[in-house]
Design a protein around this motif. Structure first.
Motif, PDB file in Angstrom:
ATOM      1  N   THR A  67     -26.742 -21.035  29.995  1.00 45.87           N
ATOM      2  CA  THR A  67     -27.422 -21.029  31.285  1.00 45.87           C
ATOM      3  C   THR A  67     -26.616 -21.811  32.306  1.00 45.87           C
ATOM      4  OG1 THR A  67     -29.517 -21.448  32.404  1.00 45.87           O
ATOM      5  CG2 THR A  67     -28.832 -23.074  30.751  1.00 45.87           C
ATOM      6  N   ALA A  68     -26.726 -21.388  33.550  1.00 39.33           N
ATOM      7  CA  ALA A  68     -26.093 -22.121  34.649  1.00 39.33           C
ATOM      8  C   ALA A  68     -27.095 -23.049  35.319  1.00 39.33           C
ATOM      9  CB  ALA A  68     -25.528 -21.136  35.673  1.00 39.33           C
ATOM     10  N   VAL A  69     -28.369 -22.852  35.032  1.00 34.56           N
ATOM     11  CA  VAL A  69     -29.441 -23.633  35.644  1.00 34.56           C
ATOM     12  C   VAL A  69     -30.273 -24.254  34.525  1.00 34.56           C
ATOM     13  CG1 VAL A  69     -31.458 -23.545  37.162  1.00 34.56           C
ATOM     14  CG2 VAL A  69     -29.523 -22.024  37.588  1.00 34.56           C
ATOM     15  N   ALA A  70     -30.514 -25.530  34.606  1.00 36.03           N
ATOM     16  CA  ALA A  70     -31.304 -26.211  33.578  1.00 36.03           C
ATOM     17  C   ALA A  70     -32.701 -25.612  33.498  1.00 36.03           C
ATOM     18  CB  ALA A  70     -31.403 -27.697  33.886  1.00 36.03           C
ATOM     19  N   PRO A  71     -33.174 -25.323  32.279  1.00 35.21           N
ATOM     20  CA  PRO A  71     -34.544 -24.828  32.149  1.00 35.21           C
ATOM     21  C   PRO A  71     -35.544 -25.946  32.411  1.00 35.21           C
ATOM     22  CG  PRO A  71     -33.584 -25.157  29.987  1.00 35.21           C
ATOM     23  CD  PRO A  71     -32.493 -25.417  30.993  1.00 35.21           C
ATOM     24  N   VAL A  72     -36.750 -25.538  32.779  1.00 36.70           N
ATOM     25  CA  VAL A  72     -37.854 -26.464  32.986  1.00 36.70           C
ATOM     26  C   VAL A  72     -38.809 -26.276  31.811  1.00 36.70           C
ATOM     27  CG1 VAL A  72     -39.754 -27.117  34.506  1.00 36.70           C
ATOM     28  CG2 VAL A  72     -37.608 -26.268  35.490  1.00 36.70           C
ATOM     29  N   ILE A  73     -39.067 -27.334  31.087  1.00 31.43           N
ATOM     30  CA  ILE A  73     -39.978 -27.279  29.946  1.00 31.43           C
ATOM     31  C   ILE A  73     -41.308 -27.877  30.393  1.00 31.43           C
ATOM     32  CG2 ILE A  73     -40.374 -27.933  27.545  1.00 31.43           C
ATOM     33  CD1 ILE A  73     -37.862 -26.161  27.967  1.00 31.43           C
ATOM     34  N   LEU A  74     -42.358 -27.065  30.396  1.00 34.55           N
ATOM     35  CA  LEU A  74     -43.693 -27.507  30.786  1.00 34.55           C
ATOM     36  C   LEU A  74     -44.467 -27.780  29.508  1.00 34.55           C
ATOM     37  CD1 LEU A  74     -44.274 -24.805  33.550  1.00 34.55           C
ATOM     38  CD2 LEU A  74     -43.427 -27.149  33.842  1.00 34.55           C
ATOM     39  N   THR A  75     -44.703 -29.037  29.239  1.00 33.44           N
ATOM     40  CA  THR A  75     -45.266 -29.422  27.946  1.00 33.44           C
ATOM     41  C   THR A  75     -46.398 -30.421  28.122  1.00 33.44           C
ATOM     42  OG1 THR A  75     -44.664 -30.070  25.695  1.00 33.44           O
ATOM     43  CG2 THR A  75     -43.591 -31.278  27.508  1.00 33.44           C
ATOM     44  N   ALA A  76     -46.911 -30.906  26.999  1.00 37.53           N
ATOM     45  CA  ALA A  76     -48.026 -31.846  26.988  1.00 37.53           C
ATOM     46  C   ALA A  76     -47.561 -33.239  26.576  1.00 37.53           C
ATOM     47  CB  ALA A  76     -49.101 -31.356  26.018  1.00 37.53           C
ATOM     48  N   THR A  77     -48.292 -34.220  27.016  1.00 35.29           N
ATOM     49  CA  THR A  77     -48.007 -35.607  26.656  1.00 35.29           C
ATOM     50  C   THR A  77     -48.059 -35.799  25.146  1.00 35.29           C
ATOM     51  OG1 THR A  77     -49.003 -36.293  28.741  1.00 35.29           O
ATOM     52  CG2 THR A  77     -48.696 -38.004  27.099  1.00 35.29           C
ATOM     53  N   ALA A  78     -48.967 -35.074  24.474  1.00 30.83           N
ATOM     54  CA  ALA A  78     -49.142 -35.216  23.027  1.00 30.83           C
ATOM     55  C   ALA A  78     -48.029 -34.570  22.205  1.00 30.83           C
ATOM     56  CB  ALA A  78     -50.485 -34.616  22.615  1.00 30.83           C
ATOM     57  N   ALA A  79     -47.147 -33.809  22.826  1.00 32.63           N
ATOM     58  CA  ALA A  79     -46.031 -33.202  22.081  1.00 32.63           C
ATOM     59  C   ALA A  79     -45.154 -34.310  21.504  1.00 32.63           C
ATOM     60  CB  ALA A  79     -45.208 -32.312  23.003  1.00 32.63           C
ATOM     61  N   PRO A  80     -44.548 -34.067  20.344  1.00 34.63           N
ATOM     62  CA  PRO A  80     -43.714 -35.099  19.727  1.00 34.63           C
ATOM     63  C   PRO A  80     -42.620 -35.618  20.667  1.00 34.63           C
ATOM     64  CG  PRO A  80     -44.107 -33.304  18.188  1.00 34.63           C
ATOM     65  CD  PRO A  80     -44.637 -32.856  19.520  1.00 34.63           C
TER      66      PRO A  80
END
Length: 190
Positions: A67-80
């Motif tokens: 990728t040329a553009v960093a992905p955005v990871i939309l996650t939860a606070t409870a994720a490891p």
């Protein structure tokens, strides 16, 4: 048509299961597309935004390495925490937008806050079903090809409860090979 939709999008939204199943990489744009995007005040290429409450994405996957553009990871606070840290170290922009789940409202509000207003959701069925159930879908672009395939494939949207969104046909294009490209938009009340 797929390329045009991606060119017009500010962000491409996809669920983690689809990222894993389809080995997603970053969005590609031609020099001409990049110029048109710049003329519209958009970034050179749209980032991929991945919805994953668990942050279960391989940091060595194409999403982060191709990728040329960093992905955005939309996650939860409870994720490891170790998963989130590994994704961040691999170059992703990791955003915690919920405690244990990632809601449609949080997705839309977060992307809007990043200036990413035109969202192209490419799936998967659970994410699309969630967006439908939460009344967050304005358009549907659907391609039908002249090939009948049997099997246990799910619908394009899966949600725990029925979610009916009245739509009207906006565009219909046909190709000589029988492929139909359709664009449907939400019917306005009244």
């Amino acid at each position: 048509m797929f390329g045009v939709l991606r060119e017009l999008a500010d962000v491409i939204l996809v669920g983690a299961g689809t990222v894993r199943a389809e080995n997603y990489g970053g969005a590609r744009v031609t020099a001409e597309q990049r110029a048109r995007r710049r003329d519209r005040g958009q970034s050179d290429a749209p980032p991929i935004a991945v919805v994953t409450a668990s942050a279960h994405i391989d940091p060595a996957s194409r999403l982060l390495t191709d990728t040329a553009v960093a992905p955005v990871i939309l996650t939860a606070t409870a994720a490891p925490a170790d998963r989130k840290a590994a994704l961040s170290a691999a170059g992703a922009r990791v955003l915690e937008i919920g405690e244990t789940t990632v809601t449609s409202a949080a997705i839309i509000d977060t992307l809007d806050g990043l200036g990413l207003h035109r969202v192209l959701c490419e799936g998967g069925p659970a994410l699309f079903g969630q967006l439908l159930a939460d009344d967050a879908v304005d358009e549907l672009c659907l391609t039908t090809s002249p090939l009948l395939v049997g099997g246990p494939a799910p619908r394009i949207a899966v949600s725990p409860a029925p979610a009916a969104t009245p739509m009207r046909r906006a565009h219909l294009l046909g190709d000589a090979d029988g492929t139909l490209l359709t664009r449907w938009v939400r019917k306005q009340n009244g």
